[in-house]
Write a protein that holds these residues in place. Structure first.
Motif, mmCIF file in Angstrom:
data_model
loop_
_atom_site.group_PDB
_atom_site.id
_atom_site.type_symbol
_atom_site.label_atom_id
_atom_site.label_comp_id
_atom_site.label_asym_id
_atom_site.label_seq_id
_atom_site.Cartn_x
_atom_site.Cartn_y
_atom_site.Cartn_z
ATOM 1 N N GLU A 163 54.994 24.490 89.779
ATOM 2 C CA GLU A 163 55.869 24.901 90.884
ATOM 3 C C GLU A 163 57.257 25.257 90.364
ATOM 4 N N LEU A 164 57.781 24.488 89.420
ATOM 5 C CA LEU A 164 59.103 24.772 88.857
ATOM 6 C C LEU A 164 59.058 26.056 88.036
ATOM 7 N N ARG A 165 57.998 26.257 87.272
ATOM 8 C CA ARG A 165 57.856 27.490 86.491
ATOM 9 C C ARG A 165 57.836 28.700 87.417
ATOM 10 N N THR A 166 57.039 28.625 88.477
ATOM 11 C CA THR A 166 56.944 29.738 89.422
ATOM 12 C C THR A 166 58.297 30.015 90.072
ATOM 13 N N ARG A 167 58.957 28.961 90.514
ATOM 14 C CA ARG A 167 60.263 29.124 91.169
ATOM 15 C C ARG A 167 61.303 29.662 90.199
ATOM 16 N N ALA A 168 61.271 29.181 88.948
ATOM 17 C CA ALA A 168 62.227 29.643 87.943
ATOM 18 C C ALA A 168 62.047 31.132 87.673
ATOM 19 N N LEU A 169 60.808 31.549 87.481
ATOM 20 C CA LEU A 169 60.559 32.972 87.199
ATOM 21 C C LEU A 169 60.891 33.846 88.403
ATOM 22 N N TYR A 170 60.621 33.342 89.609
ATOM 23 C CA TYR A 170 60.988 34.081 90.826
ATOM 24 C C TYR A 170 62.512 34.216 90.922
ATOM 25 N N THR A 171 63.220 33.118 90.677
ATOM 26 C CA THR A 171 64.684 33.137 90.741
ATOM 27 C C THR A 171 65.254 34.099 89.712
ATOM 28 N N VAL A 172 64.735 34.048 88.489
ATOM 29 C CA VAL A 172 65.207 34.956 87.435
ATOM 30 C C VAL A 172 64.985 36.401 87.860
ATOM 31 N N SER A 173 63.805 36.700 88.360
ATOM 32 C CA SER A 173 63.483 38.064 88.790
ATOM 33 C C SER A 173 64.406 38.519 89.919
ATOM 34 N N GLU A 174 64.608 37.642 90.883
ATOM 35 C CA GLU A 174 65.474 37.969 92.022
ATOM 36 C C GLU A 174 66.906 38.230 91.563
ATOM 37 N N LEU A 175 67.429 37.363 90.703
ATOM 38 C CA LEU A 175 68.814 37.518 90.250
ATOM 39 C C LEU A 175 68.978 38.734 89.348
ATOM 40 N N ILE B 274 75.304 32.510 91.221
ATOM 41 C CA ILE B 274 75.745 31.391 90.383
ATOM 42 C C ILE B 274 75.225 30.071 90.938
ATOM 43 N N ASP B 275 75.259 29.916 92.258
ATOM 44 C CA ASP B 275 74.738 28.688 92.869
ATOM 45 C C ASP B 275 73.235 28.536 92.612
ATOM 46 N N GLN B 276 72.481 29.637 92.762
ATOM 47 C CA GLN B 276 71.037 29.589 92.514
ATOM 48 C C GLN B 276 70.759 29.263 91.049
ATOM 49 N N LEU B 277 71.498 29.895 90.144
ATOM 50 C CA LEU B 277 71.307 29.656 88.721
ATOM 51 C C LEU B 277 71.664 28.222 88.362
ATOM 52 N N TYR B 278 72.746 27.715 88.936
ATOM 53 C CA TYR B 278 73.153 26.328 88.689
ATOM 54 C C TYR B 278 72.033 25.366 89.084
ATOM 55 N N GLU B 279 71.485 25.536 90.285
ATOM 56 C CA GLU B 279 70.416 24.647 90.756
ATOM 57 C C GLU B 279 69.199 24.724 89.834
ATOM 58 N N LEU B 280 68.854 25.923 89.402
ATOM 59 C CA LEU B 280 67.708 26.099 88.510
ATOM 60 C C LEU B 280 67.945 25.416 87.169
ATOM 61 N N ILE B 281 69.106 25.629 86.578
ATOM 62 C CA ILE B 281 69.406 25.030 85.273
ATOM 63 C C ILE B 281 69.425 23.510 85.374
ATOM 64 N N VAL B 282 69.989 22.980 86.441
ATOM 65 C CA VAL B 282 70.020 21.526 86.617
ATOM 66 C C VAL B 282 68.600 20.978 86.728
ATOM 67 N N GLU B 283 67.749 21.650 87.486
ATOM 68 C CA GLU B 283 66.377 21.164 87.638
ATOM 69 C C GLU B 283 65.600 21.239 86.325
ATOM 70 N N LEU B 284 65.777 22.328 85.580
ATOM 71 C CA LEU B 284 65.124 22.434 84.272
ATOM 72 C C LEU B 284 65.642 21.358 83.318
ATOM 73 N N THR B 285 66.930 21.092 83.383
ATOM 74 C CA THR B 285 67.536 20.057 82.539
ATOM 75 C C THR B 285 66.986 18.684 82.897
ATOM 76 N N GLU B 286 66.907 18.383 84.189
ATOM 77 C CA GLU B 286 66.354 17.094 84.624
ATOM 78 C C GLU B 286 64.919 16.922 84.131
ATOM 79 N N SER B 287 64.141 17.971 84.230
ATOM 80 C CA SER B 287 62.752 17.913 83.789
ATOM 81 C C SER B 287 62.669 17.658 82.285
#
Length: 120
Positions: free
Chosen positions: A15-27, A38-51
């Motif tokens: 789910e995180l991989r799918t969301r990350a790739l979708y977010t990257v594509s959208e941005l 920037i807000d979307q990217l921040y949330e994505l980076i934080v979630e990837l970092t937590e994982s």
């Protein structure tokens, strides 16, 4: 580029991989380093970092059947690390221009891979 170098791997939920790739594509499609991007990217980076922090620091303890006290101490340390990381990430991202945003999105695409098919 990374596949040509030795590297370490951290699994992430599908789910995180799918969301990350979708977010990257959208941005990438929008191409603007505005507040929303920037807000979307921040949330994505934080979630990837937590994982990643969970995998590299807590997973070994889980595999060793560490005590709840040890796990609690490790979680507290990771929480402090994450808090500091969030501050740095936020400061860096709020100064992004369009070109820098594209470079970060390229990097995220480069590090995310689908699972390999099992060997037959």
């Amino acid at each position: 580029m990374l596949k040509q170098q030795s590297h370490i791997v951290a699994p992430i939920p599908d789910e995180l991989r799918t969301r990350a790739l979708y977010t990257v594509s959208e941005l990438k499609g929008r191409g603007k380093a505005d507040k929303q991007a920037i807000d979307q990217l921040y949330e994505l980076i934080v979630e990837l970092t937590e994982s990643g922090l969970d995998f590299f620091f807590l997973e070994p303890l889980r595999r060793l059947n560490a005590s709840s006290m040890m796990m609690g101490m490790a979680k507290m340390g990771i929480s402090s690390m994450l808090k500091g990381s969030k501050m740095v990430i936020h400061k860096v991202l709020k100064k992004l221009d369009d070109r820098s945003l594209a470079a970060i999105l390229d990097f995220i695409e480069e590090i995310i891979h689908e699972p390999e098919a099992p060997a037959t």
